[in-house]
Design a protein around this motif. Structure first.
Motif: not given
Length: 403
Positions: A321, A324-325, A328, A360-361, A396
């Motif tokens: 998690n 994921k932050e 973003g 998940e992203m 990314k």
């Protein structure tokens, strides 16, 4: 002479110990009630009383002590400690000779053959870390060995144990001359202010030396860099020296502001040109997302466990998690430096967290390079937990992940 106790090992664990596993753990012991005083010598035998190894009793994390030798005739005395320290010193000769690094690990616990003990070097000062009452009982052996083997300005110690297994607050001075703190040490030519006499941590984590250097040399020039869980801003200093357009350091601890300003200043960097934010990292992620802030490089180096008023973080359960932050607020084609010192999982599982987070992203990524511990942080290949550091540089990639 220290008392020796005989500890019987269950047959199914005998081969594990014989192959080099160093931690004496509860599940392997038949006669657990023989453990009395920490510091006692432990003789491990199988159910037929055949010798397996010799070590000491000292409660640390999940263990009851460490095996130090598998040779039956070896005594655990000052000569034993001296030989182990000599061997460790010989493996660090190139670091002692280095012109641009004078802060490194001299002795790394079970990796150098004595679990529960580490020794770090800071420009003539030695810092001994004791991780149990048991190993502390051998204090004189270690200190007298150092006195005989090395020249030093001073020796300090940190007792990382008490009744609750926590760090014991004290000045820590042992002998030689007291340091005038901060001591300014060098790592890859970069200055760090270290304090051997304050709290459990000294101001820099020596195990990230190669990672910091890589960030400076390959990932900083002209970039915006976010350093989360920044502590004293070491990654930010390297990024700034590597030509970062701007660094942002975020840490919840109030001390991080003054400490980061200090590290910038001793390297001749204008700290006012960079952002130093005292705030919960998870709150900062929400703020950055709301303000549509994006960074070219995001560094994630959280403690294995962290707690604030609103958030609890455990690397083993929450790292996905956290990633994921970070995803973003990372620019397309930007880089996330994901790091963990959690010893309860390995690199394969860590890469699994990365894969799940991007999936998940709905994002795509590419692993650019990865790091584990530097050579002075020697590990025991039979004890996977000793190789705890995992660092992955992740690009990314622009575009969406398709199922």
């Amino acid at each position: 002479m220290k008392k020796e106790i005989t500890v019987k090992v269950k047959s199914r664990f005998v081969d594990k110990f014989k192959s080099g596993y160093p931690l004496i753990f509860k599940e392997a012991i038949i006669n657990i009630d023989v453990f009395e005083k920490e510091g006692d010598i432990v003789k491990l035998v199988d159910e037929r009383n055949k010798f397996i190894g010799r070590g000491y009793y000292g409660k640390q994390n999940k263990g009851y002590g460490w095996i130090l030798s598998r040779k039956e005739n070896i005594k655990i005395d000052i000569k034993f400690f001296e030989n182990k320290i000599v061997s460790a010193l010989n493996k660090r000769v190139s670091l002692y000779k280095s012109r641009d690094t004078n802060a490194f690990r001299v002795f790394n616990g079970e990796g150098d053959g004595i679990g529960g003990l580490t020794i770090d070097y800071f420009d003539g000062y030695y810092l001994i870390n004791w991780y149990s009452k048991g190993i502390y009982k051998f204090r004189d052996c270690v200190i007298n060995s150092l006195k005989r083997l090395v020249e030093f300005k001073g020796i300090y110690q940190k007792k990382r144990f008490d009744e609750q297994g926590k760090y014991i607050e004290e000045d820590g001075f042992v002998l030689g001359e007291r340091g005038q703190f901060p001591i300014i040490v060098k790592e890859n030519g970069v200055n760090f202010a270290v304090y051997l006499n304050e709290g459990a941590m000294v101001g820099v984590f020596l195990d990230q030396r190669n990672v910091r250097n890589t960030i400076r040399n390959k990932y900083s020039k002209g970039k915006t860099v976010l350093n989360t869980f920044s502590y004293t801003g070491a990654f930010s200093v390297y990024a700034a020296l590597g030509g970062a357009k701007k660094t942002t350091s975020v840490d919840l601890a109030n001390r991080s502001l003054a400490k980061t300003i200090e590290q910038f200043s001793i390297n001749g960097i204008d700290y006012e040109a960079h952002d130093i934010v005292v705030e919960d990292v998870f709150n900062y992620f929400k703020y950055a997302l709301k303000k549509e802030l994006k960074f070219d490089v995001v560094i994630l180096d959280p403690p294995s466990f962290a707690k604030s008023k609103k958030f609890k973080f455990s690397a083993a359960t929450d790292y996905k998690n956290l990633l994921k932050e970070a995803i973003g607020i990372t620019e397309d084609n930007g880089v996330i430096v994901a790091s963990t010192n959690c010893s309860s999982f390995g690199m394969t599982k860590f890469k699994g967290f990365i894969q799940e987070a991007f999936k998940e992203m709905h994002g795509k990524y590419k692993i650019l390079e990865e790091f584990s511990l530097p050579s002075d942080f020697r590990t025991n290949k039979e004890y996977e937990e000793s190789n705890y550091l995992k660092v992955v540089f992740i690009k990314k990639i622009k575009g969406e992940y398709l199922n």
